[in-house]
Design an enzyme around this catalytic site. Structure first.
Site, PDB file in Angstrom:
ATOM      1  N   GLU A 117       0.845  -1.209   0.000  1.00 20.04           N
ATOM      2  CA  GLU A 117       0.000   0.000   0.000  1.00 20.04           C
ATOM      3  C   GLU A 117       0.871   1.245   0.000  1.00 20.04           C
ATOM      4  O   GLU A 117       2.041   1.175   0.348  1.00 20.04           O
ATOM      5  CB  GLU A 117      -0.867   0.042   1.276  1.00 20.04           C
ATOM      6  CG  GLU A 117      -1.821  -1.098   1.395  1.00 20.04           C
ATOM      7  CD  GLU A 117      -2.455  -1.153   2.789  1.00 20.04           C
ATOM      8  OE1 GLU A 117      -2.385  -0.161   3.535  1.00 20.04           O
ATOM      9  OE2 GLU A 117      -2.997  -2.210   3.117  1.00 20.04           O
ATOM     10  N   LYS A 119       2.183   4.566   1.693  1.00 22.57           N
ATOM     11  CA  LYS A 119       2.278   5.094   3.051  1.00 22.57           C
ATOM     12  C   LYS A 119       1.889   6.562   2.974  1.00 22.57           C
ATOM     13  O   LYS A 119       2.607   7.381   2.400  1.00 22.57           O
ATOM     14  CB  LYS A 119       3.696   4.934   3.595  1.00 22.57           C
ATOM     15  CG  LYS A 119       3.795   5.301   5.054  1.00 22.57           C
ATOM     16  CD  LYS A 119       5.149   4.883   5.606  1.00 22.57           C
ATOM     17  CE  LYS A 119       5.243   5.048   7.105  1.00 22.57           C
ATOM     18  NZ  LYS A 119       4.847   6.339   7.611  1.00 22.57           N
ATOM     19  N   ASP A 121       1.347  10.231   4.164  1.00 28.81           N
ATOM     20  CA  ASP A 121       2.010  11.070   5.161  1.00 28.81           C
ATOM     21  C   ASP A 121       0.966  11.965   5.820  1.00 28.81           C
ATOM     22  O   ASP A 121       0.753  13.106   5.417  1.00 28.81           O
ATOM     23  CB  ASP A 121       3.087  11.909   4.467  1.00 28.81           C
ATOM     24  CG  ASP A 121       4.092  12.444   5.456  1.00 28.81           C
ATOM     25  OD1 ASP A 121       4.041  12.029   6.629  1.00 28.81           O
ATOM     26  OD2 ASP A 121       4.914  13.275   5.056  1.00 28.81           O
ATOM     27  N   TYR A 228      -7.724   8.016   4.312  1.00 26.50           N
ATOM     28  CA  TYR A 228      -7.609   6.660   3.764  1.00 26.50           C
ATOM     29  C   TYR A 228      -7.595   5.682   4.925  1.00 26.50           C
ATOM     30  O   TYR A 228      -6.853   5.881   5.893  1.00 26.50           O
ATOM     31  CB  TYR A 228      -6.298   6.497   2.984  1.00 26.50           C
ATOM     32  CG  TYR A 228      -6.400   6.899   1.533  1.00 26.50           C
ATOM     33  CD1 TYR A 228      -7.304   6.255   0.687  1.00 26.50           C
ATOM     34  CD2 TYR A 228      -5.595   7.897   1.010  1.00 26.50           C
ATOM     35  CE1 TYR A 228      -7.403   6.609  -0.646  1.00 26.50           C
ATOM     36  CE2 TYR A 228      -5.686   8.257  -0.330  1.00 26.50           C
ATOM     37  CZ  TYR A 228      -6.593   7.612  -1.141  1.00 26.50           C
ATOM     38  OH  TYR A 228      -6.691   7.956  -2.458  1.00 26.50           O
ATOM     39  N   LYS A 317      10.665   3.404   3.207  1.00 25.07           N
ATOM     40  CA  LYS A 317      10.618   4.861   3.039  1.00 25.07           C
ATOM     41  C   LYS A 317      11.389   5.283   1.797  1.00 25.07           C
ATOM     42  O   LYS A 317      12.537   4.871   1.614  1.00 25.07           O
ATOM     43  CB  LYS A 317      11.242   5.538   4.259  1.00 25.07           C
ATOM     44  CG  LYS A 317      10.541   5.207   5.556  1.00 25.07           C
ATOM     45  CD  LYS A 317       9.457   6.189   5.862  1.00 25.07           C
ATOM     46  CE  LYS A 317      10.022   7.327   6.655  1.00 25.07           C
ATOM     47  NZ  LYS A 317       9.010   8.165   7.260  1.00 25.07           N
ATOM     48  N   CYS A 411      19.310  48.537   2.344  1.00 24.26           N
ATOM     49  CA  CYS A 411      18.190  47.974   1.580  1.00 24.26           C
ATOM     50  C   CYS A 411      18.554  48.005   0.092  1.00 24.26           C
ATOM     51  O   CYS A 411      18.931  49.058  -0.422  1.00 24.26           O
ATOM     52  CB  CYS A 411      16.922  48.794   1.831  1.00 24.26           C
ATOM     53  SG  CYS A 411      15.604  48.383   0.677  1.00 24.26           S
ATOM     54  N   CYS A 414      16.121  50.793  -1.685  1.00 26.12           N
ATOM     55  CA  CYS A 414      16.140  52.240  -1.433  1.00 26.12           C
ATOM     56  C   CYS A 414      17.450  52.734  -0.834  1.00 26.12           C
ATOM     57  O   CYS A 414      17.670  53.936  -0.716  1.00 26.12           O
ATOM     58  CB  CYS A 414      14.987  52.635  -0.516  1.00 26.12           C
ATOM     59  SG  CYS A 414      15.221  52.063   1.173  1.00 26.12           S
ATOM     60  N   CYS A 429      13.774  46.664   6.319  1.00 24.62           N
ATOM     61  CA  CYS A 429      13.936  48.025   5.828  1.00 24.62           C
ATOM     62  C   CYS A 429      12.774  48.806   6.437  1.00 24.62           C
ATOM     63  O   CYS A 429      11.612  48.456   6.215  1.00 24.62           O
ATOM     64  CB  CYS A 429      13.838  48.049   4.305  1.00 24.62           C
ATOM     65  SG  CYS A 429      13.680  49.728   3.684  1.00 24.62           S
ATOM     66  N   CYS A 434      10.343  53.390   0.909  1.00 25.35           N
ATOM     67  CA  CYS A 434      11.146  52.507   0.059  1.00 25.35           C
ATOM     68  C   CYS A 434      10.311  52.071  -1.147  1.00 25.35           C
ATOM     69  O   CYS A 434       9.211  51.544  -0.976  1.00 25.35           O
ATOM     70  CB  CYS A 434      11.582  51.293   0.874  1.00 25.35           C
ATOM     71  SG  CYS A 434      12.289  49.990  -0.119  1.00 25.35           S
TER      72      CYS A 434
END
Ligand code: IVH
Length: 672
Positions: A117, A119, A121, A228, A317, A411, A414, A429, A434
């Site tokens: 089947e 797996k 998660d 499921y 896995k 920044c 600016c 910033c 800006c």
């Protein structure tokens, strides 16, 4: 009131039909009737249940919307305990597991049959049924005691509330499965959270777990969880194999893992490992492996379990798909609220189903911790996540040309100095002027959930800012036709339309203005909460942190953020300019029941010219109405566009009010 027998029979029949079609649609994915027909059955049942409250039943298909919020969860013991699975990470380990199984069966057989089947998660849950009815559901907890989450589980559409096809003959049945959040729902949920500046879920599994532990089942109902079923408690003795059990469970209404392949040995299962190692990325949900289970239930008895896991099943896995690519550059992007986020610009690479060319590096510390340099070969993974990450650097591949990244102290947009707020990992910033923030904050101001300014898109805002026509959102109200006409891709008509859009926005509800100001942590939801308590800008301007914290749902971050926003002189000047332009600065934000279209229901059919279906539905919902899919005699308006479907006919038959797009526009613009 005594319910007439005729009605009782009708309710019974409707529930039976709905249960059947629900199963066909959500469990088997083989709908037999249209959504419209399904919705009609459901609304018919709802109508009767409303008229005859005695007929209400927690297991009725109308009850998936979530009941009243809970104070907490009570505990449920699991008997037998809900075990975990041992993991294997390669074919050799899997073969060793098979040898152990054969040895534990004292080598009485040469081989065993395996059911393979997916797996999933997700989050393990247990579901209990008595005489075919769902009576209780719980989380795994520590395997022995979990939480009672029955009300939340009831909202999952693929979970049968009553069993089908004589399922009630199993007078007691306990099944176990995996609740998960489909990828698309996860992305949508995180987008909404981002919009509200709430903490994001790291991956779909966390989102499913967090949702199941929410105390308000109505929120759970909106999150589109799915399930499921993969295991069960004790079964009647005449069921001999796992595969047979799964087939029966599916027949009586459960959504069972669709992959349940039988193979005569691990060797013969290798095709499945190969197939699913890549095919899994095309699934609409997350899987992290395959589960191999002994098919013969008698063998399972003999094999038994350890305290942690069964000796008859094991997980294989999949390795998280990891690709190497070159990090070409690191760009620092300034968000709307000024946060500076470093972004890895990558040589495009295909990982876990999509092409990845950028990945967030989160913050300066993260770059230093991983010693990431420009020009490095980096490893990209999606892992349990669907968001790509740079997991590390291939340091052996360095040739000396790689350059350490110097996080800018200014920044990049600016030139203003970036600051690191105390106790924070990120740099910000803080210059409200800006341009990067200006552009983003203007777009935010005019977005659909905000002041909803038609025609104000990214290309236009770029030009407006670059040509110095606007330097904040208040400047929009002082634009002139001639200035706009001269911009690229603009003409007389489009300039007129934009000005009309800007003019219309002056009348928006007050909570939209609160949202549009772009105060960090104030998304649409918080804006409503705030506007409900402080009914004008002048009141809000003087609000203290303490007063804001009195609002249920407003936390420290939001309160501090609001107060500092209104302390800033530049922001106050912008607000004054908005006021001068005639923008509505007050107005009680109504609770849902007080909204102008509260209690009304709308059905849309055919194509509208000005709105997509979704936009039109959003609009009416904002005004307190419900947008539903099927027409019943309780529908208030059927809005008909070009090429309407059968709903138009239904409306005429039922005598429901039909309106065209123009009338619809008038109706909502009056209320907006
Ligand atoms: S069988 C006795 N089958 O994986 C163990 N588990 O890592 C019964 N899981 O706790 C579990 N998909 O929640 C089984 N097809 C599947 C599964 C599955 C996901 C979960 C399950 C278990 C965890 C172990």
């Amino acid at each position: 009131m005594n319910v007439p027998d005729k009605i009782k029979k009708e309710v019974e029949q409707l529930r039976k039909d709905i249960r059947y079609h629900n199963y066909k649609y959500y469990v088997l994915n083989q709908p037999e009737i249209s959504d419209f027909e399904f919705d009609s059955l459901l609304s018919k049942l709802k109508d009767i249940e409303e008229k005859y409250p005695e007929m209400k039943d927690p297991n009725s298909p109308t009850m998936r919307v979530g009941g009243t919020p809970l104070e907490g969860f009570s505990h449920v013991s699991h008997e037998p305990p809900m075990l975990s699975l041992d993991n294997t990470y390669n074919e050799k380990e899997l073969e060793e597991f098979e040898e152990r199984v054969l040895r534990n069966l004292e080598n009485k057989v040469d081989s065993v049959e395996w059911v393979v089947e997916q797996k999933i998660d997700g989050v393990a849950v247990s579901l209990e049924y008595e005489n075919g009815k769902f009576i209780r559901g719980s989380t795994r907890g520590d395997g022995v005691v979990g939480d009672d989450i029955t009300q939340n589980l009831r909202t999952i559409k693929s979970l049968p509330l009553e069993l089908l096809n004589n399922g009630q003959k199993y007078s007691r049945l306990e099944v176990r499965g995996e609740v998960f959040m489909p990828n698309s729902s996860f992305l949508k949920l995180n987008k909404e959270k981002e919009e509200k500046e709430e903490q994001l879920f790291a991956n779909p599994r966390n989102a499913a777990a967090g949702t199941l532990k929410n105390l308000d089942p109505r929120i759970v109902a909106e999150r589109n969880l799915d399930i499921y079923i993969h295991s069960y408690g004790t079964l009647p003795g005449d069921i001999k194999t796992h595969r047979e059990a799964l087939d029966i469970l599916e027949k009586i209404g459960f959504k069972v893992s669709s992959v349940r392949e039988i193979r005569g040995s691990i060797e013969l299962s290798k095709d499945l490992i190969k197939e699913w190692s890549t095919k899994r990325f095309k699934l609409p949900y997350q899987t992290d492996g395959l589960v191999f289970k002994v098919n013969n239930l008698q063998f399972r008895e003999i094999l038994g379990s350890t305290s942690k896991s069964p000796r008859w099943a094991v997980a294989y896995k999949f390795p998280a798909e990891r690709k190497v690519t070159r990090l070409n550059e690191i760009e620092v992007s300034i968000g709307r609220t000024g946060i500076a986020t470093p972004i890895a610009m990558l040589e495009p690479v295909f990982v876990a189903g999509t092409t990845v060319s950028r990945a967030s590096l989160f913050n300066k510390d993260e770059i230093e911790r991983k010693d990431i340099r420009v020009g490095d070969k980096v490893f990209i993974e999606k892992g349990g996540d669907i968001i790509p990450h740079v997991v590390g650097v291939d340091k052996d591949a360095r040739d000396g040309s790689e350059k350490k990244f110097k996080f800018p102290d200014k920044c990049p947009v600016c030139g203003e100095t970036l600051v690191q707020p105390e106790g924070e990992v990120y740099y910000r910033c803080i210059n409200v002027g800006c341009p990067s923030q200006v552009k983003k904050s203007i777009l935010h101001y005019g977005c659909r959930d905000g002041m909803d300014i038609d025609g104000l898109g990214e290309v236009l805002v770029d030009q407006l800012v670059e040509k110095d026509l606007v330097s904040n959102y208040a400047d929009l109200y002082y634009l002139e036709q001639g200035e706009i006409e001269e911009l690229e891709r603009m003409g007389e008509k489009s300039a007129e339309n934009l000005l009309k859009g800007i003019e219309d926005s002056k009348k928006r509800l007050f909570d939209r203005l609160v949202f549009s100001l772009g105060i960090p942590f104030v998304g649409t939801y918080n804006a409503k909460l705030i506007a409900r308590e402080f009914s004008s800008i002048d009141k809000l301007k003087d609000a203290t942190c303490e007063a804001l914290l009195q609002i249920k749902g407003i936390g420290d971050n939001t309160a501090t953020s609001v107060v500092s926003f209104f302390k800033n002189k530049k922001n106050l000047a912008v607000i004054e300019r908005l006021r001068k332009a005639g923008v509505t600065m007050e107005g009680k934000t109504k609770r849902k029941g007080e909204l102008p279209l509260a209690g009304k229901s709308f059905v849309f059919t055919g194509e509208l010219e000005k709105y997509t279906r979704r936009e039109a539905q959003d609009l009416v919902e904002r005004l307190g109405a419900r947008a539903v899919n099927s027409v019943s005699k309780n529908t208030d308006y059927v809005v008909v566009g070009e090429n309407p479907g059968s709903k138009f006919e239904d409306a005429k038959k039922l005598g429901v009010k039909v309106i065209g797009e123009e009338e619809f526009s008038k109706l909502i613009s009056k209320e907006k």
